[in-house]
Design a protein around this motif. Structure first.
Motif, short mmCIF file in Angstrom:
data_model
loop_
_atom_site.label_atom_id
_atom_site.label_comp_id
_atom_site.label_asym_id
_atom_site.label_seq_id
_atom_site.Cartn_x
_atom_site.Cartn_y
_atom_site.Cartn_z
N ASP A 151 -13.21 0.10 14.99
CA ASP A 151 -12.36 1.17 15.50
C ASP A 151 -12.86 2.54 15.05
O ASP A 151 -12.86 3.51 15.83
CB ASP A 151 -10.91 0.97 15.05
N LYS A 158 -15.92 3.45 16.95
CA LYS A 158 -15.60 3.84 18.33
C LYS A 158 -15.06 5.27 18.38
O LYS A 158 -15.37 6.03 19.32
CB LYS A 158 -14.57 2.86 18.92
N HIS A 183 -18.01 7.39 18.17
CA HIS A 183 -18.82 7.25 19.38
C HIS A 183 -18.23 8.05 20.54
O HIS A 183 -18.97 8.63 21.36
CB HIS A 183 -18.92 5.77 19.76
N ASP A 184 -16.91 8.13 20.62
CA ASP A 184 -16.26 8.84 21.72
C ASP A 184 -16.58 10.33 21.72
O ASP A 184 -16.59 10.97 22.78
CB ASP A 184 -14.75 8.63 21.66
N GLU A 194 -21.67 0.98 20.15
CA GLU A 194 -20.84 2.03 19.53
C GLU A 194 -21.45 2.59 18.26
O GLU A 194 -20.94 3.58 17.72
CB GLU A 194 -19.43 1.50 19.26
#
Length: 296
Positions: free
Chosen positions: A121, A124, A127-128, A274
């Motif tokens: 999580d 991620k 990564h976003d 990710e």
């Protein structure tokens, strides 16, 4: 007188010949009856590897006279042959399966290996917005750190766990502040010397690896191409992909911190999209998520 003696001798000779012939004839008849009664035994003897026997005298002369106890056998010859054949086939199958068992087991153990990214999580979230990873001359630890959980290993097999970081493409990037995006700035710099981080717990059994979270938090990144500390050498402003490798002991002869990871049936590689990041010497994106790392 002499004529009587001659006739008596002749008569006795004829009688003697007749009696011998009669005896021989009776013996022959007796043998024929015996052979007829023992016809089954003779036919079974014909199955012997030595071939059919002529008569009782020939069998005895060649030492092939059946043992007196042979008639007490509880099963027929065909049943014994079937039993021996099935036992030999069963034994052969068992041996063959026993000899070939370990190879599929070893192959299946590599096929069944799975690696799960921990703190997925958090990765991620980075990564976003575009993960940035700081590198320095002295070496800098990764944030987030790579941590994985490994399953499907052979508990009794020995493995090395290693990690390397490879370029995503052959491009160099720059950060555009007004649009808060990374853009291609040109071709990538010349390749850096290959570096592989071998986990310090290697070499260990599959059971040992599966009972722990495998962490690479001691791995450091550097932009010093002359580094002699074993850090992973990367170019700044390039995109990279971390990879985790599970290497069986018998495929580790070419494993080295300064060589590419060996390839083969005993090596399995995992990567997670990710975890792709862009290397920087200072954060370009001033998103609040980076403040956590900057304050470490």
């Amino acid at each position: 007188m002499s004529e009587r003696r001659r006739s008596a001798v002749a008569l006795s000779s004829r009688a003697h010949a007749f009696s011998v012939e009669a005896l021989i004839g009776s013996n022959k008849k007796r043998k024929l009856r015996d052979w007829e009664e023992k016809g089954l035994d003779l036919s079974m003897e014909a199955l012997s590897p030595a071939g059919p026997l002529g008569d009782t005298e020939d069998a005895a002369a060649h030492g092939l006279e059946p043992h007196p106890d042979s008639e007490q056998s509880t099963g027929s010859d065909s049943e014994v042959l079937t039993e021996r054949t099935s036992c030999s086939f069963s034994t052969h199958t068992d041996l063959a399966s026993g000899a070939a068992g370990p190879v599929p087991a070893a192959m299946s153990s590599m096929e069944e290996i799975q690696v799960e990214l921990q703190c997925a999580d958090l990765w991620k979230r980075f990564h976003d917005i575009g993960t940035e990873m700081i590198i320095t001359k002295a070496g800098r630890r990764m944030f987030p750190a790579m941590r994985v959980k490994i399953t499907g290993l052979d508990p009794h097999q020995q493995y090395y766990i290693a990690m390397d970081i490879v370029p995503v493409d052959n491009k160099r990037y720059r950060y555009v502040y007004h649009s808060s995006k990374w853009m291609v700035a040109g071709n990538a710099d010349s390749p850096v010397p290959p570096r592989v981080y071998i986990h310090p717990d290697s070499l260990a059994s599959g059971d040992t690896w599966m009972r722990q979270v495998v962490s690479f938090d001691k791995l450091k990144l550097t932009n010093n191409e002359l580094d002699d500390q074993g850090h992973i050498i990367l170019h700044s402003m390039h995109k990279y992909q971390p990879r985790v490798h599970v290497i069986r002991k018998d495929f580790s002869s070419d494993l080295s911190p300064t060589k590419p990871v060996p390839v083969g049936d005993g090596v399995k590689t995992f990567n997670f999209p990710e975890t792709v990041f862009t290397t920087v010497t200072a954060y370009q994106n001033h998103h609040p998520i980076h403040h956590c790392e900057a304050q470490r």
